[in-house]
Design a protein around this motif. Structure first.
Motif, short mmCIF file in Angstrom:
data_model
loop_
_atom_site.label_atom_id
_atom_site.label_comp_id
_atom_site.label_asym_id
_atom_site.label_seq_id
_atom_site.Cartn_x
_atom_site.Cartn_y
_atom_site.Cartn_z
N LEU A 107 0.82 -1.20 0.00
CA LEU A 107 0.00 0.00 0.00
C LEU A 107 0.86 1.25 0.00
O LEU A 107 0.53 2.23 -0.68
N SER A 108 1.95 1.23 0.76
CA SER A 108 2.80 2.42 0.80
C SER A 108 3.40 2.71 -0.57
O SER A 108 3.60 3.87 -0.93
N VAL A 109 3.64 1.68 -1.37
CA VAL A 109 4.16 1.88 -2.71
C VAL A 109 3.01 2.22 -3.67
O VAL A 109 3.13 3.13 -4.49
N MET A 110 1.90 1.51 -3.57
CA MET A 110 0.78 1.69 -4.49
C MET A 110 0.29 3.14 -4.53
O MET A 110 -0.13 3.61 -5.58
N PHE A 111 0.33 3.80 -3.40
CA PHE A 111 -0.21 5.15 -3.32
C PHE A 111 0.87 6.19 -3.02
O PHE A 111 0.57 7.30 -2.58
N SER A 112 2.12 5.84 -3.31
CA SER A 112 3.22 6.78 -3.08
C SER A 112 3.33 7.75 -4.25
O SER A 112 3.03 7.40 -5.40
N ARG A 113 3.76 8.95 -3.95
CA ARG A 113 3.99 9.94 -4.99
C ARG A 113 5.02 9.45 -6.00
O ARG A 113 4.88 9.63 -7.21
N GLU A 114 6.08 8.82 -5.49
CA GLU A 114 7.17 8.36 -6.34
C GLU A 114 6.68 7.34 -7.38
O GLU A 114 6.97 7.47 -8.57
N ALA A 115 5.97 6.34 -6.91
CA ALA A 115 5.51 5.28 -7.82
C ALA A 115 4.44 5.80 -8.78
O ALA A 115 4.43 5.45 -9.96
N MET A 116 3.55 6.65 -8.28
CA MET A 116 2.50 7.17 -9.14
C MET A 116 3.07 8.08 -10.23
O MET A 116 2.62 8.04 -11.38
N ALA A 117 4.08 8.86 -9.90
CA ALA A 117 4.72 9.71 -10.90
C ALA A 117 5.44 8.85 -11.94
O ALA A 117 5.36 9.12 -13.14
N ALA A 118 6.13 7.82 -11.48
CA ALA A 118 6.86 6.94 -12.40
C ALA A 118 5.90 6.12 -13.26
O ALA A 118 6.23 5.75 -14.39
N ALA A 119 4.71 5.86 -12.76
CA ALA A 119 3.75 5.01 -13.48
C ALA A 119 3.09 5.70 -14.66
O ALA A 119 2.46 5.04 -15.48
N SER A 120 3.25 6.99 -14.78
CA SER A 120 2.58 7.71 -15.86
C SER A 120 2.99 7.19 -17.24
O SER A 120 2.24 7.30 -18.19
N SER A 121 4.16 6.58 -17.34
CA SER A 121 4.63 6.05 -18.63
C SER A 121 4.27 4.58 -18.83
O SER A 121 4.49 4.03 -19.90
N VAL A 122 3.69 3.94 -17.83
CA VAL A 122 3.46 2.50 -17.90
C VAL A 122 2.22 2.12 -18.70
O VAL A 122 2.18 1.06 -19.29
N GLY A 123 1.23 2.98 -18.77
CA GLY A 123 -0.03 2.66 -19.43
C GLY A 123 0.13 2.06 -20.80
O GLY A 123 -0.52 1.09 -21.16
N LYS A 124 1.03 2.60 -21.58
CA LYS A 124 1.25 2.11 -22.94
C LYS A 124 1.84 0.70 -22.92
O LYS A 124 1.55 -0.11 -23.77
N GLU A 125 2.69 0.43 -21.96
CA GLU A 125 3.38 -0.86 -21.90
C GLU A 125 2.45 -1.99 -21.47
O GLU A 125 2.69 -3.14 -21.80
N LEU A 126 1.40 -1.70 -20.71
CA LEU A 126 0.51 -2.75 -20.22
C LEU A 126 -0.35 -3.32 -21.33
O LEU A 126 -0.76 -4.47 -21.27
N GLY A 127 -0.66 -2.51 -22.32
CA GLY A 127 -1.45 -2.97 -23.46
C GLY A 127 -2.78 -3.55 -23.04
O GLY A 127 -3.56 -2.92 -22.33
N ASP A 128 -3.04 -4.78 -23.47
CA ASP A 128 -4.31 -5.45 -23.20
C ASP A 128 -4.44 -5.95 -21.77
O ASP A 128 -5.47 -6.49 -21.41
#
Length: 155
Positions: A107-128
């Motif tokens: 939970l501390s990672v799931m809702f951390s500023r650091e992980a959420m900021a880094a995740a902005s580029s992940v959407g494309k990689e997850l695909g389907d």
């Protein structure tokens, strides 16, 4: 002079992820670093870079794993509940709290500023596979089902 033996970790990627969870649990997000992680896992300081580009990549991986685990927990709660939508929503609430108690480091990672900021580029990689990580979608579907039954929630 004897040859220097190279050490090969059988599953370094998973060992790094497990080590990151332990390190975050023990020291918190602020103290987490790749250098400490490598030391804890017992590998060279360069070894984590064979599987993860940087610290943020590990955090995003843990964040996604946390959402995947939470999604499965919530789906399981719905599957075990035989009641109406409101009962399923309450079961999900209890399941979420249990998940939080058992997995505070996720939970501390799931809702951390650091992980959420880094995740902005992940959407494309997850695909389907985006649905696999949509823990909130499970709750949204249950709330949507409330309109159909007598357990209506006024918004």
């Amino acid at each position: 002079m004897p040859k220097k033996r190279r050490y090969h970790h059988p599953d370094l990627r998973q060992a790094l992820l497990d080590g990151a969870v332990r390190l975050i649990k023990e020291e918190g997000m602020r103290e987490f670093s790749l250098r400490k992680l490598a030391s804890q896992v017992g590998v060279s300081h360069a070894a984590p870079y064979r599987h993860f580009e940087n610290k943020e990549a590990i955090l995003v991986t843990l964040m996604l794993e946390g959402h995947k685990r939470l999604r499965l927990t919530l789906l399981d709660a719905v599957a075990r509940c035989r009641g109406k939508a409101i009962d399923k929503l309450l079961a999900q609430g209890r399941a979420y709290l249990e998940f939080a108690r058992k997995n505070p480091e996720y939970l501390s990672v799931m809702f951390s500023r650091e992980a959420m900021a880094a995740a902005s580029s992940v959407g494309k990689e997850l695909g389907d596979h985006q649905e696999d990580y949509d823990s909130f979608g499970v709750v949204e579907a249950t709330v949507a089902g409330l309109d159909a039954g007598s357990g209506r929630i006024a918004m």
